[in-house]
Design a protein around this motif. Structure first.
Motif, PDB file in Angstrom:
ATOM      1  N   UNK A 137      22.608  43.265  33.221  1.00  0.00           N
ATOM      2  CA  UNK A 137      21.337  43.209  32.480  1.00  0.00           C
ATOM      3  C   UNK A 137      21.480  43.499  30.984  1.00  0.00           C
ATOM      4  N   UNK A 138      22.491  44.315  30.603  1.00  0.00           N
ATOM      5  CA  UNK A 138      22.571  44.769  29.218  1.00  0.00           C
ATOM      6  C   UNK A 138      23.390  43.853  28.314  1.00  0.00           C
ATOM      7  N   UNK A 139      24.391  43.170  28.900  1.00  0.00           N
ATOM      8  CA  UNK A 139      25.235  42.293  28.088  1.00  0.00           C
ATOM      9  C   UNK A 139      25.135  40.834  28.517  1.00  0.00           C
ATOM     10  N   UNK A 140      24.374  40.590  29.579  1.00  0.00           N
ATOM     11  CA  UNK A 140      24.214  39.218  30.045  1.00  0.00           C
ATOM     12  C   UNK A 140      25.448  38.641  30.699  1.00  0.00           C
ATOM     13  N   UNK A 141      26.343  39.502  31.208  1.00  0.00           N
ATOM     14  CA  UNK A 141      27.565  39.014  31.841  1.00  0.00           C
ATOM     15  C   UNK A 141      27.294  38.541  33.264  1.00  0.00           C
ATOM     16  N   UNK A 142      28.089  37.581  33.707  1.00  0.00           N
ATOM     17  CA  UNK A 142      27.982  37.076  35.074  1.00  0.00           C
ATOM     18  C   UNK A 142      29.026  37.749  35.959  1.00  0.00           C
ATOM     19  N   UNK A 143      28.644  38.033  37.182  1.00  0.00           N
ATOM     20  CA  UNK A 143      29.539  38.709  38.126  1.00  0.00           C
ATOM     21  C   UNK A 143      29.727  37.834  39.354  1.00  0.00           C
ATOM     22  N   UNK A 144      30.977  37.481  39.612  1.00  0.00           N
ATOM     23  CA  UNK A 144      31.284  36.624  40.752  1.00  0.00           C
ATOM     24  C   UNK A 144      31.572  37.418  42.009  1.00  0.00           C
ATOM     25  N   UNK A 145      31.893  36.721  43.101  1.00  0.00           N
ATOM     26  CA  UNK A 145      32.101  37.393  44.393  1.00  0.00           C
ATOM     27  C   UNK A 145      33.255  38.392  44.400  1.00  0.00           C
TER      28      UNK A 145
ATOM     29  N   UNK B  52      34.276  40.305  41.908  1.00  0.00           N
ATOM     30  CA  UNK B  52      33.828  41.531  41.253  1.00  0.00           C
ATOM     31  C   UNK B  52      32.849  42.296  42.143  1.00  0.00           C
ATOM     32  N   UNK B  53      31.940  41.572  42.795  1.00  0.00           N
ATOM     33  CA  UNK B  53      31.018  42.244  43.721  1.00  0.00           C
ATOM     34  C   UNK B  53      31.782  42.902  44.864  1.00  0.00           C
ATOM     35  N   UNK B  54      32.824  42.218  45.357  1.00  0.00           N
ATOM     36  CA  UNK B  54      33.627  42.786  46.441  1.00  0.00           C
ATOM     37  C   UNK B  54      34.340  44.051  46.002  1.00  0.00           C
ATOM     38  N   UNK B  55      34.902  44.028  44.771  1.00  0.00           N
ATOM     39  CA  UNK B  55      35.582  45.213  44.244  1.00  0.00           C
ATOM     40  C   UNK B  55      34.606  46.369  44.083  1.00  0.00           C
ATOM     41  N   UNK B  56      33.408  46.066  43.565  1.00  0.00           N
ATOM     42  CA  UNK B  56      32.401  47.109  43.369  1.00  0.00           C
ATOM     43  C   UNK B  56      31.965  47.705  44.697  1.00  0.00           C
ATOM     44  N   UNK B  57      31.731  46.836  45.674  1.00  0.00           N
ATOM     45  CA  UNK B  57      31.313  47.320  46.987  1.00  0.00           C
ATOM     46  C   UNK B  57      32.371  48.190  47.648  1.00  0.00           C
ATOM     47  N   UNK B  58      33.635  47.795  47.506  1.00  0.00           N
ATOM     48  CA  UNK B  58      34.735  48.578  48.074  1.00  0.00           C
ATOM     49  C   UNK B  58      34.786  49.971  47.465  1.00  0.00           C
ATOM     50  N   UNK B  59      34.707  50.041  46.138  1.00  0.00           N
ATOM     51  CA  UNK B  59      34.766  51.334  45.450  1.00  0.00           C
ATOM     52  C   UNK B  59      33.577  52.219  45.825  1.00  0.00           C
ATOM     53  N   UNK B  60      32.402  51.627  45.958  1.00  0.00           N
ATOM     54  CA  UNK B  60      31.217  52.411  46.321  1.00  0.00           C
ATOM     55  C   UNK B  60      31.318  52.961  47.741  1.00  0.00           C
TER      56      UNK B  60
ATOM     57  N   UNK C  14      41.315  48.857  41.471  1.00  0.00           N
ATOM     58  CA  UNK C  14      42.505  48.045  41.197  1.00  0.00           C
ATOM     59  C   UNK C  14      42.188  46.558  41.342  1.00  0.00           C
ATOM     60  N   UNK C  15      41.397  46.217  42.370  1.00  0.00           N
ATOM     61  CA  UNK C  15      40.996  44.822  42.561  1.00  0.00           C
ATOM     62  C   UNK C  15      40.184  44.336  41.366  1.00  0.00           C
ATOM     63  N   UNK C  16      39.300  45.189  40.870  1.00  0.00           N
ATOM     64  CA  UNK C  16      38.492  44.831  39.710  1.00  0.00           C
ATOM     65  C   UNK C  16      39.381  44.626  38.481  1.00  0.00           C
ATOM     66  N   UNK C  17      40.345  45.519  38.269  1.00  0.00           N
ATOM     67  CA  UNK C  17      41.261  45.391  37.128  1.00  0.00           C
ATOM     68  C   UNK C  17      42.092  44.120  37.243  1.00  0.00           C
ATOM     69  N   UNK C  18      42.552  43.824  38.462  1.00  0.00           N
ATOM     70  CA  UNK C  18      43.357  42.611  38.675  1.00  0.00           C
ATOM     71  C   UNK C  18      42.531  41.369  38.382  1.00  0.00           C
ATOM     72  N   UNK C  19      41.284  41.377  38.826  1.00  0.00           N
ATOM     73  CA  UNK C  19      40.426  40.219  38.619  1.00  0.00           C
ATOM     74  C   UNK C  19      40.130  40.028  37.125  1.00  0.00           C
ATOM     75  N   UNK C  20      39.886  41.148  36.411  1.00  0.00           N
ATOM     76  CA  UNK C  20      39.629  41.046  34.980  1.00  0.00           C
ATOM     77  C   UNK C  20      40.847  40.445  34.257  1.00  0.00           C
ATOM     78  N   UNK C  21      42.039  40.866  34.663  1.00  0.00           N
ATOM     79  CA  UNK C  21      43.243  40.351  34.038  1.00  0.00           C
ATOM     80  C   UNK C  21      43.417  38.871  34.319  1.00  0.00           C
ATOM     81  N   UNK C  22      43.110  38.453  35.547  1.00  0.00           N
ATOM     82  CA  UNK C  22      43.253  37.055  35.923  1.00  0.00           C
ATOM     83  C   UNK C  22      42.259  36.169  35.171  1.00  0.00           C
TER      84      UNK C  22
END
Length: 294
Positions: free
Chosen positions: A120-128, A130-138, A281-289
């Protein structure tokens, strides 16, 4: 700002040093927030000491190095520092009640919160991915909170709040990135942080013992040194490459907890921490990719 040549081995060395110092600041905060060194200090007083002595250390370095100060964006600096101060204060509150390793693991949710807030704050898009990484960490965080009538760690919510506030801080850091020199950001951050912390601590300030003064000074200097190491690490390697090495903080936190407080991690702590690290780690890997594909 002069760009430094890429040097991944040196970047890793700087980041590993930063993680050891960051975990050490948690030790100091835990000692100050309990009766280890005298009557427990209020978390607001601990965070004030952190900013006071960190500013003294960085201002001393500025007096010697005399860096060039560009025109700062004070609105961004104030927003970044306000959320950073809040996150630090919440974290210092949490470590007084729960193991360092648990609080540190939960704090690793801050990039996840940063990702979610960027929508909401930067208008970035989040794909599956990133959502998977976020859900895992939570899920890992929920395990560490030990949901149950007898085992629930209320103080874990303080660490969760710290991660959220530091996630907000990341939004401002992203906006500041590449706009101003790293040393200038550190100096202004700690100057504004000292002003905020001083106003906040006035109602609860009590005279520290000699040992507590020493711990407060060590806390500030360690944090300033950790920040300097972190900035140097980021200047010598891509963020997506070097960020995962920050997770070594969890190892140092667990080691310090064991050696200094005789706290052994149980299987819930280990499981929760591993799940959070997997998600981060999954989130970091995805950002790098994603950056590589661009």
């Amino acid at each position: 700002m002069t760009l430094r040549a890429a040097n991944p081995p040196l970047a890793i060395a700087f980041m590993m040093t930063a993680t050891a110092f960051i975990a050490a600041t948690m030790v100091m905060a835990k000692s100050l927030g309990t009766d280890t060194l005298g009557p427990p200090l209020h978390p607001l007083q601990i965070s004030h000491g952190r900013f006071l002595f960190a500013f003294i250390a960085i201002a001393t370095a500025a007096a010697v190095l005399r860096p060039r100060i560009a025109e700062p964006n004070l609105k961004l600096h104030f927003g970044r520092t306000l959320f950073g101060w809040g996150g630090v204060t919440f974290m210092f509150s949490a470590v007084a009640f729960i193991p360092l390793s648990d609080a540190t693991a939960i704090s690793f949710l801050n990039p996840v919160f940063g990702m979610l807030l960027a929508i909401p704050l930067l208008g970035e898009r989040v794909g599956p991915w990133r959502w998977g990484a976020a859900g895992t960490a939570l899920i890992g965080a929920l395990i560490l909170l030990r949901p149950g009538p007898e085992s629930f760690q209320l103080a874990g919510l303080l660490a969760l709040g710290a991660a959220f506030l530091m996630g907000m801080e990341l939004i401002f850091i992203k906006k500041l990135a590449n706009r101003e020199p790293g040393f200038q950001i550190l100096l202004i951050n700690n100057a504004i942080g000292l002003c905020i912390a001083t106003l906040a601590v006035l109602p609860v300030w009590t005279p520290p013992t000699g040992a507590q003064w020493g711990a407060l000074a060590a806390l500030g200097v360690l944090m300033a040194t950790a920040q300097a190491c972190f900035v140097n690490a980021m200047a010598r390697a891509d963020a997506s490459f070097i960020t995962p090495f920050s997770y070594v903080t969890l190892i140092f936190a667990g080691l310090y907890d064991l050696l200094l407080f005789d706290v052994w991690p149980d299987w819930i702590s280990i499981l929760g921490a591993l799940i959070i690290l997997s998600g981060a780690s999954l989130l970091a890997w995805r950002e790098r990719r994603v950056r590589f594909l661009r």
